[in-house]
Design an enzyme around this catalytic site. Structure first.
Site, PDB file in Angstrom:
ATOM      1  N   ARG A 193     -62.619 147.181  25.767  1.00 39.81           N
ATOM      2  CA  ARG A 193     -61.741 147.336  24.603  1.00 39.81           C
ATOM      3  C   ARG A 193     -62.087 146.291  23.548  1.00 39.81           C
ATOM      4  NH1 ARG A 193     -56.919 144.765  23.014  1.00 39.81           N
ATOM      5  NH2 ARG A 193     -55.543 146.138  21.811  1.00 39.81           N
ATOM      6  N   ASP A 218     -48.146 134.310  18.228  1.00 35.20           N
ATOM      7  CA  ASP A 218     -49.220 133.799  17.370  1.00 35.20           C
ATOM      8  C   ASP A 218     -48.708 132.619  16.546  1.00 35.20           C
ATOM      9  OD1 ASP A 218     -50.903 135.727  18.375  1.00 35.20           O
ATOM     10  OD2 ASP A 218     -50.653 137.098  16.684  1.00 35.20           O
ATOM     11  N   HIS A 223     -48.154 135.632  24.802  1.00 31.23           N
ATOM     12  CA  HIS A 223     -48.125 134.543  23.816  1.00 31.23           C
ATOM     13  C   HIS A 223     -47.477 135.023  22.522  1.00 31.23           C
ATOM     14  CE1 HIS A 223     -51.670 136.863  22.585  1.00 31.23           C
ATOM     15  NE2 HIS A 223     -51.515 136.336  21.381  1.00 31.23           N
TER      16      HIS A 223
HETATM   17  O1  AKG Z   1     -56.330 142.419  21.244  1.00 24.79           O
HETATM   18  C1  AKG Z   1     -55.162 142.593  20.881  1.00 24.79           C
HETATM   19  O2  AKG Z   1     -54.658 143.709  20.751  1.00 24.79           O
HETATM   20  C2  AKG Z   1     -54.266 141.401  20.611  1.00 24.79           C
HETATM   21  C3  AKG Z   1     -55.007 140.177  20.161  1.00 24.79           C
HETATM   22  C4  AKG Z   1     -54.112 138.994  20.023  1.00 24.79           C
HETATM   23  O3  AKG Z   1     -52.949 139.025  20.333  1.00 24.79           O
HETATM   24  C5  AKG Z   1     -54.648 137.733  19.492  1.00 24.79           C
HETATM   25  O4  AKG Z   1     -55.867 137.656  19.223  1.00 24.79           O
HETATM   26  O5  AKG Z   1     -53.851 136.779  19.337  1.00 24.79           O
HETATM   27 FE   FE2 Z   2     -51.865 137.333  19.569  1.00 20.22          FE
END
Ligand code: AKG
Ligand code: FE2
Length: 198
Positions: free
Chosen positions: A127, A63, A61
């Protein structure tokens, strides 16, 4: 947490101003429109996944914001597309990751690119990451700072509504191509090969 939000918000403001200045624009847009009530944190937890790599922790995706400031723990799993290839973003305990989001891409008329990223799962360890999304209020109009924009003007509220509707109806976001003035929606083809950053 409040202090952290204030500190990260200040960092995001400063970075946005620097990115705008690089384009020759001294803009108050970020100060005027990105407030504590429109920006937010997301805490991500990725449980151990016995069927790795068949599922993603987070699907590919971009953001839907101006900037994302991210801290990942030491497990690893974040990947981004660089030169058409998926690259692993190696965790560094002292580093924050800054992603350009869709709004900066539109505002800069494609000079800055909203980075495509995803998270792969892990068979052995869970994680965590924490992301700060630097967003304007819904009524903010996003318009390129450069003439002859390739995108039409849109409000952030309209953008968010489209993202939500597209995810509900299609299972994925269309995002900026919806606003492209020549209306071409290119199908997304994600590269398969994974390469590691030094
Ligand atoms: O957890 C990650 O490293 C990425 C999180 C992410 O891309 C998001 O929350 O939009
Ligand atoms: Fe993201």
């Amino acid at each position: 947490m409040k202090q952290l939000a204030m500190d990260i918000s200040e960092l995001a403001q400063r970075l946005s101003e620097i990115l705008a200045e690089q384009l020759g624009h001294k803009s108050d847009l970020f100060k005027e429109t990105c407030s504590p009530s429109s920006c937010y944190f997301r805490m991500n937890r990725y449980p151990i996944c016995p069927i790795y790599p068949q599922v993603f922790g987070l699907m590919p995706h971009t953001d839907s914001d101006f900037l994302t400031i991210l801290y990942q723990d030491q497990v690893g799993g974040l990947q981004l597309v660089k030169d058409g290839k998926w690259i692993a973003v190696k965790p560094k305990p002292e580093a924050l990751i800054v992603n350009i989001g869709d709004l900066f891409q539109a505002w800069s008329n494609d000079v800055y690119k909203s980075v495509e990223h995803r998270v792969v799962t892990n068979k052995h360890v869970e994680r965590f990451s924490i992301a700060y999304f630097f967003c304007p209020s819904y009524e903010t109009m996003i318009q390129s700072c450069i003439q002859n924009s390739v995108y039409r003007r849109f409000s952030f509220g309209e953008f968010r509504q489209h993202v939500q509707d597209d995810v509900n109806m299609l299972g994925h976001k269309i995002g900026l191509p919806r606003y492209h003035l020549n209306h071409t929606f290119e199908p997304k083809i994600w590269p398969k090969k994974l390469e590691h950053l030094p």
